[in-house]
Write an enzyme that holds these catalytic residues in place. Structure first.
Site, mmCIF file in Angstrom:
data_model
loop_
_atom_site.group_PDB
_atom_site.id
_atom_site.type_symbol
_atom_site.label_atom_id
_atom_site.label_comp_id
_atom_site.label_asym_id
_atom_site.label_seq_id
_atom_site.Cartn_x
_atom_site.Cartn_y
_atom_site.Cartn_z
ATOM 1 C CG ASP A 168 -4.960 2.238 -3.329
ATOM 2 O OD1 ASP A 168 -4.926 3.681 -3.711
ATOM 3 O OD2 ASP A 168 -5.864 1.432 -3.899
ATOM 4 C CD GLU A 228 -10.653 5.430 -9.745
ATOM 5 O OE1 GLU A 228 -10.761 5.003 -8.533
ATOM 6 O OE2 GLU A 228 -10.254 4.789 -10.681
ATOM 7 C CB VAL A 229 -10.707 9.817 -4.288
ATOM 8 C CG1 VAL A 229 -11.202 10.503 -2.844
ATOM 9 C CG2 VAL A 229 -11.160 8.360 -4.293
ATOM 10 C CG HIS A 272 -5.370 10.799 -2.983
ATOM 11 N ND1 HIS A 272 -6.471 11.660 -3.649
ATOM 12 C CD2 HIS A 272 -5.152 9.850 -4.081
ATOM 13 C CE1 HIS A 272 -6.613 10.885 -4.649
ATOM 14 N NE2 HIS A 272 -5.871 9.859 -5.023
ATOM 15 C CG HIS A 311 -1.572 7.183 -5.644
ATOM 16 N ND1 HIS A 311 -2.325 6.157 -5.575
ATOM 17 C CD2 HIS A 311 -2.033 8.391 -6.216
ATOM 18 C CE1 HIS A 311 -3.508 6.301 -5.956
ATOM 19 N NE2 HIS A 311 -3.598 7.680 -6.505
HETATM 20 P P1 AMP Z 1 -6.973 8.094 -7.402
HETATM 21 O O1 AMP Z 1 -7.182 7.548 -8.853
HETATM 22 O O2 AMP Z 1 -5.550 8.979 -7.496
HETATM 23 O O3 AMP Z 1 -8.131 9.191 -7.342
HETATM 24 O O4 AMP Z 1 -6.793 7.381 -6.325
HETATM 25 C C1 AMP Z 1 -7.791 6.841 -5.653
HETATM 26 C C2 AMP Z 1 -7.324 5.537 -4.727
HETATM 27 O O5 AMP Z 1 -8.146 5.322 -3.658
HETATM 28 C C3 AMP Z 1 -7.186 4.242 -5.726
HETATM 29 O O6 AMP Z 1 -5.979 3.738 -6.050
HETATM 30 C C4 AMP Z 1 -8.444 3.580 -5.071
HETATM 31 O O7 AMP Z 1 -7.816 1.989 -5.061
HETATM 32 C C5 AMP Z 1 -8.091 3.961 -3.470
HETATM 33 N N1 AMP Z 1 -9.291 3.673 -2.822
HETATM 34 C C6 AMP Z 1 -10.684 3.860 -2.973
HETATM 35 N N2 AMP Z 1 -11.522 3.545 -1.973
HETATM 36 C C7 AMP Z 1 -10.594 3.500 -0.890
HETATM 37 C C8 AMP Z 1 -10.774 2.650 0.331
HETATM 38 N N3 AMP Z 1 -11.935 2.611 0.942
HETATM 39 N N4 AMP Z 1 -9.714 2.691 1.272
HETATM 40 C C9 AMP Z 1 -8.406 2.626 0.559
HETATM 41 N N5 AMP Z 1 -8.134 3.159 -0.629
HETATM 42 C C10 AMP Z 1 -9.172 3.319 -1.456
#
Ligand code: AMP
Length: 111
Positions: free
Chosen positions: A29, A95-96, A100, A102
Site C-alpha cells: 500500500d 476508495e478503489v 482488495h 488489506h
Molecule cells: P480502500 O480504502 O479499501 O479502497 O483502499 C485503497 C488503498 O489503496 C488505500 O489504502 C491507498 O493507500 C491504496 N493505494 C492507492 N493508490 C495506490 C497505489 N498507486 N499503489 C499502492 N496503493 C495505493
C-alpha cells in the site's frame, strides 16, 4: 471503468509487488498504516468484482481466494499475527472499486 489497481495489474503504473501467481497479486500500500501493509487483488477477469457489496454467486469465492493467498503468504514470511480487512462502499472507507484485501502486520517484510 479501469481502476488504479487494474493499471497496476497491467504494469501501466508501478507498484512494489511482493507476491504474484496466476490468480492473485499482492503489492505494498502506498500509504501504509502498519509496518507491513499489503493489498491482495484477484487477477482474472472472471474474478473481477468492485466491492464486497457487489458479490454474486459467481464471484462469492473471490474473498476466500484472497484470504487463502494472504494466509499462505504470511506463513511463508513467518508472520503469525496480522489483520485482514475489506472496506465496503464509500461510507465504509472504500476508495478503489476493485475488490482488495488489506493485510496489515507490525512485522516487517523481508521483501
Ligand atoms: P480502500 O480504502 O479499501 O479502497 O483502499 C485503497 C488503498 O489503496 C488505500 O489504502 C491507498 O493507500 C491504496 N493505494 C492507492 N493508490 C495506490 C497505489 N498507486 N499503489 C499502492 N496503493 C495505493
Amino acid at each position: 471503468m479501469p481502476t488504479i489497481f487494474h493499471k497496476i495489474l497491467r504494469h501501466e503504473i508501478p507498484a512494489t509487488v511482493v507476491f504474484e501467481d496466476d490468480e492473485v497479486m499482492a503489492f505494498k500500500d502506498i500509504h501504509p498504516k502498519a509496518a507491513t501493509h499489503l493489498l491482495f487483488i484477484a487477477k482474472k477477469d472472471a474474478d473481477f468484482v468492485p466491492s464486497i457489496a457487489d458479490l454474486t454467486d459467481a464471484t462469492a469465492h473471490v474473498p476466500g481466494l484472497l484470504i487463502r493467498k494472504a494466509q499462505t503468504f504470511a506463513k511463508e514470511q513467518g508472520i503469525d499475527g496480522y489483520k485482514l480487512m475489506f472496506h465496503v462502499g464509500k461510507s465504509g472507507g472504500q476508495e478503489v472499486f476493485m475488490l482488495h484485501l488489506h493485510f496489515l502486520s507490525e512485522k516487517k517484510l523481508n521483501v
